[in-house]
Design an enzyme around this catalytic site. Sequence first.
Site, short mmCIF file in Angstrom:
data_model
loop_
_atom_site.label_atom_id
_atom_site.label_comp_id
_atom_site.label_asym_id
_atom_site.label_seq_id
_atom_site.Cartn_x
_atom_site.Cartn_y
_atom_site.Cartn_z
N LYS A 47 36.45 21.07 -5.75
CA LYS A 47 36.67 20.93 -7.03
C LYS A 47 35.55 20.68 -7.86
CE LYS A 47 39.58 21.59 -10.68
NZ LYS A 47 40.35 22.64 -11.11
N ASP A 103 45.36 18.83 3.13
CA ASP A 103 46.84 18.62 3.14
C ASP A 103 47.59 19.72 2.57
OD1 ASP A 103 49.09 17.01 3.83
OD2 ASP A 103 49.26 16.46 1.72
C1 IPM Z 1 50.02 15.90 7.16
C2 IPM Z 1 51.10 14.87 6.78
C3 IPM Z 1 50.48 13.42 6.65
C4 IPM Z 1 49.06 13.80 5.56
C5 IPM Z 1 51.48 12.51 5.88
C6 IPM Z 1 52.69 12.33 6.77
C7 IPM Z 1 50.66 11.19 5.86
O1 IPM Z 1 51.68 15.71 5.37
O2 IPM Z 1 49.81 15.56 8.45
O3 IPM Z 1 49.80 16.87 6.88
O4 IPM Z 1 49.32 13.76 4.45
O5 IPM Z 1 48.11 13.59 6.20
MG MG Z 2 50.77 17.49 5.09
#
Ligand code: IPM
Ligand code: MG
Length: 359
Positions: free
Chosen positions: A194, A250
């Site tokens: 970004k 993520d």
């Molecule tokens: C992932 C999950 C995790 C993250 C969570 C559960 C902490 O969403 O492995 O993508 O955000 O990394």
């Molecule tokens: Mg995730």
Amino acid sequence: MTNKYSVTLLPGDGIGPEIMAVTVDVLKVIAQQCDLEFSFQEALIGGAAIDATDTPLPTETIEKCRQSDAVLLAAIGGYKWDNLPREKRPETGLLGIRAALGLFANLRPATILPQLIDASSLKKEVVEGVDIMVVRELTGGIYFGQPKGIFTSETGEKRGINTMAYTVSEIDRIAKVAFETAQKRKGKLCSVDKANVLDVSQLWRDRLNAMASQYPDVELTHMYVDNAAMQLVRNPKQFDTIVTGNLFGDILSDAAAMLTGSIGMLPSASLGSDRPGLFEPVHGSAPDIAGQDKANPLAQVLSAAMMLRYGLNEPLAADKIEQAVLKVLDLGYRTGDIMSEGCQAVGCQGMGEALLKVL
Ligand code: IPM
Ligand code: MG
């Protein structure tokens, strides 16, 4: 000569123990076929660890993981623990083990299998042939940056803070993994940031550009994260390898996963500079279907294949597992999440039995 490996199993919560059981059975058969020897040891993480020890990541778990050649994790979390203070939440255990093992590089492949094309919510012509690798930075960025917390200001108003920060060395080491991954694939790397708004992204982009000259065989492009989200559902075939920070990775890896029809099919590998790596499905613990023999174990089984390929350097054994998964799909076995007309509905255990039969 038999190669021997110690593997720490972290079954965790929800559907975790069911899908892990199927995967261990598969690994035992693979061991016989490929002349490997696994010693498995279980350890607690997430909600299961909170219930037993009052912490989501006991020191004993970290120690067991550190002493093993690879760590296989299923999933963590559930409604039961959602309202605990942050240091006692299952997610804190997962972030903790990633940090403790220095697992800065998270590889999340999203490949469309021809057998499952009807399971995608997008049109066949849009998703056919999609083969994307998301390289997500995993131990930095806004997940770990300081300061963080909820503070009360002088006026008495509460203020929540997280900090998105990357140092040059953190960017360079994930960029290296990404360029090398792209080299082994189609040679196309798209860095997602970004940089039109965030300074941390500008530094990210500058470092990627600076490193590109060392990889003349890789074509580097950049894309803003909002556009990347749109392009992933508009024309996913334009992507080969994507590299991005922790939070963007993520989000985008879930979107990329869903292109393939079900997040229940997708494995991931989290790697540091040394062993052990940690291998886990992209999906969560699905507490709503836990214990009902409904879960799809294939993402977990494919995570074991990634463990063999990226963690233990046993590509032949990895190939065997991946081929067995394709074969059971060819034979028409489907769990609920990937079910389509004319196929044979099976539960978690049934899918496991089908895999063992094929192997
Ligand atoms: C992932 C999950 C995790 C993250 C969570 C559960 C902490 O969403 O492995 O993508 O955000 O990394
Ligand atoms: Mg995730």
